[in-house]
Design a protein around this motif. Sequence first.
Motif, PDB file in Angstrom:
ATOM      1  N   ASN A   1       0.534  -3.791   0.258  1.00  0.00           N
ATOM      2  CA  ASN A   1       1.726  -3.369   1.007  1.00  0.00           C
ATOM      3  C   ASN A   1       1.363  -2.797   2.378  1.00  0.00           C
ATOM      4  O   ASN A   1       2.026  -3.081   3.383  1.00  0.00           O
ATOM      5  CB  ASN A   1       2.500  -2.322   0.207  1.00  0.00           C
ATOM      6  CG  ASN A   1       3.110  -2.891  -1.061  1.00  0.00           C
ATOM      7  OD1 ASN A   1       3.320  -4.096  -1.165  1.00  0.00           O
ATOM      8  ND2 ASN A   1       3.382  -2.035  -2.031  1.00  0.00           N
ATOM      9  N   SER A   2       0.314  -1.986   2.416  1.00  0.00           N
ATOM     10  CA  SER A   2      -0.071  -1.341   3.676  1.00  0.00           C
ATOM     11  C   SER A   2      -0.648  -2.351   4.663  1.00  0.00           C
ATOM     12  O   SER A   2      -0.375  -2.270   5.873  1.00  0.00           O
ATOM     13  CB  SER A   2      -1.094  -0.229   3.404  1.00  0.00           C
ATOM     14  OG  SER A   2      -0.575   0.728   2.518  1.00  0.00           O
TER      15      SER A   2
ATOM     16  N   ASN B   1       7.691   3.363   3.151  1.00  0.00           N
ATOM     17  CA  ASN B   1       7.584   4.667   2.504  1.00  0.00           C
ATOM     18  C   ASN B   1       6.351   5.405   3.004  1.00  0.00           C
ATOM     19  O   ASN B   1       5.510   4.845   3.709  1.00  0.00           O
ATOM     20  CB  ASN B   1       7.561   4.513   0.969  1.00  0.00           C
ATOM     21  CG  ASN B   1       6.333   3.759   0.479  1.00  0.00           C
ATOM     22  OD1 ASN B   1       5.234   3.894   1.010  1.00  0.00           O
ATOM     23  ND2 ASN B   1       6.516   2.945  -0.554  1.00  0.00           N
ATOM     24  N   GLY B   2       6.245   6.671   2.615  1.00  0.00           N
ATOM     25  CA  GLY B   2       5.194   7.517   3.164  1.00  0.00           C
ATOM     26  C   GLY B   2       3.795   7.053   2.860  1.00  0.00           C
ATOM     27  O   GLY B   2       2.896   7.149   3.708  1.00  0.00           O
ATOM     28  N   VAL B   3       3.567   6.515   1.655  1.00  0.00           N
ATOM     29  CA  VAL B   3       2.226   6.078   1.265  1.00  0.00           C
ATOM     30  C   VAL B   3       1.773   4.914   2.123  1.00  0.00           C
ATOM     31  O   VAL B   3       0.670   4.923   2.703  1.00  0.00           O
ATOM     32  CB  VAL B   3       2.191   5.689  -0.232  1.00  0.00           C
ATOM     33  CG1 VAL B   3       0.817   5.124  -0.592  1.00  0.00           C
ATOM     34  CG2 VAL B   3       2.521   6.890  -1.102  1.00  0.00           C
ATOM     35  N   ASN B   4       2.611   3.878   2.223  1.00  0.00           N
ATOM     36  CA  ASN B   4       2.238   2.694   3.004  1.00  0.00           C
ATOM     37  C   ASN B   4       2.135   3.006   4.495  1.00  0.00           C
ATOM     38  O   ASN B   4       1.258   2.488   5.193  1.00  0.00           O
ATOM     39  CB  ASN B   4       3.252   1.568   2.777  1.00  0.00           C
ATOM     40  CG  ASN B   4       3.258   1.085   1.343  1.00  0.00           C
ATOM     41  OD1 ASN B   4       2.250   1.144   0.646  1.00  0.00           O
ATOM     42  ND2 ASN B   4       4.406   0.621   0.874  1.00  0.00           N
ATOM     43  N   GLN B   5       3.031   3.866   4.979  1.00  0.00           N
ATOM     44  CA  GLN B   5       2.963   4.269   6.388  1.00  0.00           C
ATOM     45  C   GLN B   5       1.666   5.006   6.678  1.00  0.00           C
ATOM     46  O   GLN B   5       1.018   4.781   7.708  1.00  0.00           O
ATOM     47  CB  GLN B   5       4.159   5.146   6.750  1.00  0.00           C
ATOM     48  CG  GLN B   5       4.181   5.548   8.234  1.00  0.00           C
ATOM     49  CD  GLN B   5       5.244   6.593   8.529  1.00  0.00           C
ATOM     50  OE1 GLN B   5       5.748   7.253   7.628  1.00  0.00           O
ATOM     51  NE2 GLN B   5       5.589   6.755   9.802  1.00  0.00           N
ATOM     52  N   ALA B   6       1.265   5.886   5.774  1.00  0.00           N
ATOM     53  CA  ALA B   6       0.043   6.670   5.975  1.00  0.00           C
ATOM     54  C   ALA B   6      -1.184   5.768   6.042  1.00  0.00           C
ATOM     55  O   ALA B   6      -2.047   5.928   6.929  1.00  0.00           O
ATOM     56  CB  ALA B   6      -0.106   7.685   4.840  1.00  0.00           C
ATOM     57  N   LEU B   7      -1.281   4.802   5.126  1.00  0.00           N
ATOM     58  CA  LEU B   7      -2.454   3.930   5.121  1.00  0.00           C
ATOM     59  C   LEU B   7      -2.421   2.936   6.276  1.00  0.00           C
ATOM     60  O   LEU B   7      -3.459   2.637   6.872  1.00  0.00           O
ATOM     61  CB  LEU B   7      -2.548   3.183   3.788  1.00  0.00           C
ATOM     62  CG  LEU B   7      -3.264   3.960   2.679  1.00  0.00           C
ATOM     63  CD1 LEU B   7      -3.208   3.216   1.365  1.00  0.00           C
ATOM     64  CD2 LEU B   7      -4.710   4.248   3.055  1.00  0.00           C
ATOM     65  N   ALA B   8      -1.242   2.398   6.611  1.00  0.00           N
ATOM     66  CA  ALA B   8      -1.152   1.469   7.750  1.00  0.00           C
ATOM     67  C   ALA B   8      -1.560   2.171   9.045  1.00  0.00           C
ATOM     68  O   ALA B   8      -2.239   1.580   9.900  1.00  0.00           O
ATOM     69  CB  ALA B   8       0.273   0.914   7.863  1.00  0.00           C
TER      70      ALA B   8
END
Length: 541
Positions: free
Chosen positions: A293-294, A136-143
Motif C-alpha cells: 500500500n505504501s 491513512n496514517g500508516v501508509n502516509q508515514a511509510l510513503a
Amino acid sequence: MEEKLHSRNFKRWGLDMNPVVSLGAGIIVLLFSAFAFFNLEQANKIFELVNSVIVTNFDWLFILSSSLFIGICLYLAFSRLGSVRIGGVKAEPEFSNFAWYSMLISAGMGIGLMFWAVGEPLYHEELMPPIFTDANGVNQALATTFFHWGFHPWGIYALISLALAFFAYNKGLPLSLRSVFYPILKEKIFGLWGDLIDILAVVACLFGLATSLGLGVQQINSGLNYLFGLNISVMIQVLLIALITAIATLSVISGIDKGVKFLSKINIKMVLVFMLAILTLGPTLFILKTFSNSLGLYLNDFLKSSFFISLSESSWQGDWSVFYLAWWISWSPFVGMFIARISKGRTIKEFVTAILFVPSLLSFIWLSVFGGTAIYINQLFNGHLFATVENNLPVALFELIQYLDIALLQGVIRIVLSVLGTLLVISFFVTSSDSGSLVVDNITSGGKLDSPVPQRVFWACMEGLIAIVLLLIGGEEALSALQTAVISTGLPFAIILTLMAILLVGSIRKTYKKQKDIKDNDHFEKMIETFDVQLDEDAVS
C-alpha cells in the motif's frame, strides 16, 4: 592531463598530497574545532541561524534541483545516450554485480537506514506530514519515509557519480570534483579554482563522516548498554570510535578489492539475514500489506510530492524534507567519488538504473519491515515505543526487538537479534569510514587511485580524530553544530550539481557520437573480414 595536477603534489614522509587542498581543508577543520572549543554555544547559534536562513529562503532550490537530477538521470539512461560506456567502448567492469551493489549501498546510506528505520515512520505517523495525504496514517508515514530515502537521494548520488566517472575514465581527467568543470574552466581546474572546489568537497566529506561516526557510536553504545549493561558515556563512545577507526584503517590498507569489497559483501549478507528474521518473526502479513500500500501511494503521488513546496509557516518540510535533501547533497561528493571509483566499464543505462532503482527498492523493503513493525508494536502497546524514540532515538532499534520478545519471541532469539543488530551497525560504520578515507585520499592526492599507504592511514585516523575531539569538547551538542555546518554546504553544492548536470549532458552527447563511430567502424571491419573469408572459401571451392 593528470600530470599537471600531480606535479603540484609534494612527497615527504611517504605522503603524496596536493598541499593547497590538504592544508586548506586542514585549516578549516582546525578553525571549526577551535571555535567549538572556545564558544560552543555561540557556534551552535551561528550555524543554526545560517541553516535556518538557507532552509527558509532556498527550500525551493533543494526541492526543484533534486527532482531535476532524477529527470536528467532517467533521460541519460533511457535515451540513446544510455549506450555510452564509462571508460570507453572496450572497458570491462572491475567488480561483479553483487560486489558492486554491496559497496554502493554500504557507502550510500546503510548506517542511516539502521538509525532511522524504526524512529522516522513513527514520527511521521504522529506529525501527519503535508505530503501523501490521501491515505491513512500508516501508509502516509511509510510513503513519506520512502520519499526521504528513495529516488531523491539516489538520484543525487547517481548524477554526481556518473559525472565523476565519466570525466575521469572517458576524458582522462583526475578522479576529483574539479574535473566535472573542465568544459567551462578548462586548464583552470588545475589551479586555484580547482583547489577551492576540492577543498569544499574534502571538508564536506570529513565533517559528514565525523558527524556520522560521532552520532552513530551513540547507537552502538546503546546496543552494548542494552546487551551487556555497558555505561552510556562519552569516554565509552571515544573508545568505540578509536576501535572502529582502527578496523577501518586495516581495511583501507588492504584497498578496495580486498578490504572494502569484503566488508561490504558481509554487510549485505547480514542485512538480508537480519531483515528476513524480523519479517518472519514480526507481524508478517501487516508488513507485506503495508509495504504494498505504501509503495503504491509513493509511486502514485511521486510527482506531486516531488514538487511540493510549503507556503505556510509550518516547519515540517524544513525540518524533514529540506533537511534530508541538503544532507544528501552535501554528502554526495563522498558517495559520488566512491561509486565512480568502482564503476568503470558500466554503460550509462546499467549505471543509472542500478544506482537509482536497486538501492531504493532495498530501502523500501527495509523501511517497511522495521518501520511497519515499529508502527504495529507502537499501536499494540499504546504508544510506548514512540515515547522511547522521542526520549532516546539511538536505542529505538533495540527497544523494538525487546517489544517483539514480549509479544512473539523467546529470550535467546532476542539476544541473538540484538547482537546481530549491533554488529551490523558497527560493520556499516567501518565501511563508511574506510570508503570515506579512500575518497578523501583520492581528492587530496589530485585524483590518484594508488596513493601511498601512510597517506590512507592518515586520513582514516583524521576522521576518527575529528569525531573524538568534538565529542570531548561538547558531546552531542558539538556534533549537532558540525552536522548543521555540513548541511549548510548543501546550498553551494546544489548550485554546483545543477551546473554540473548541464555540462555532463553536453559532454556525453559528444562521446556518444565518438563511441558510435567506433562501433560502426568495428562492425564494418568485421563485415570486410567475413567477406574476405567467404572469398577465400569460394576460391578453394
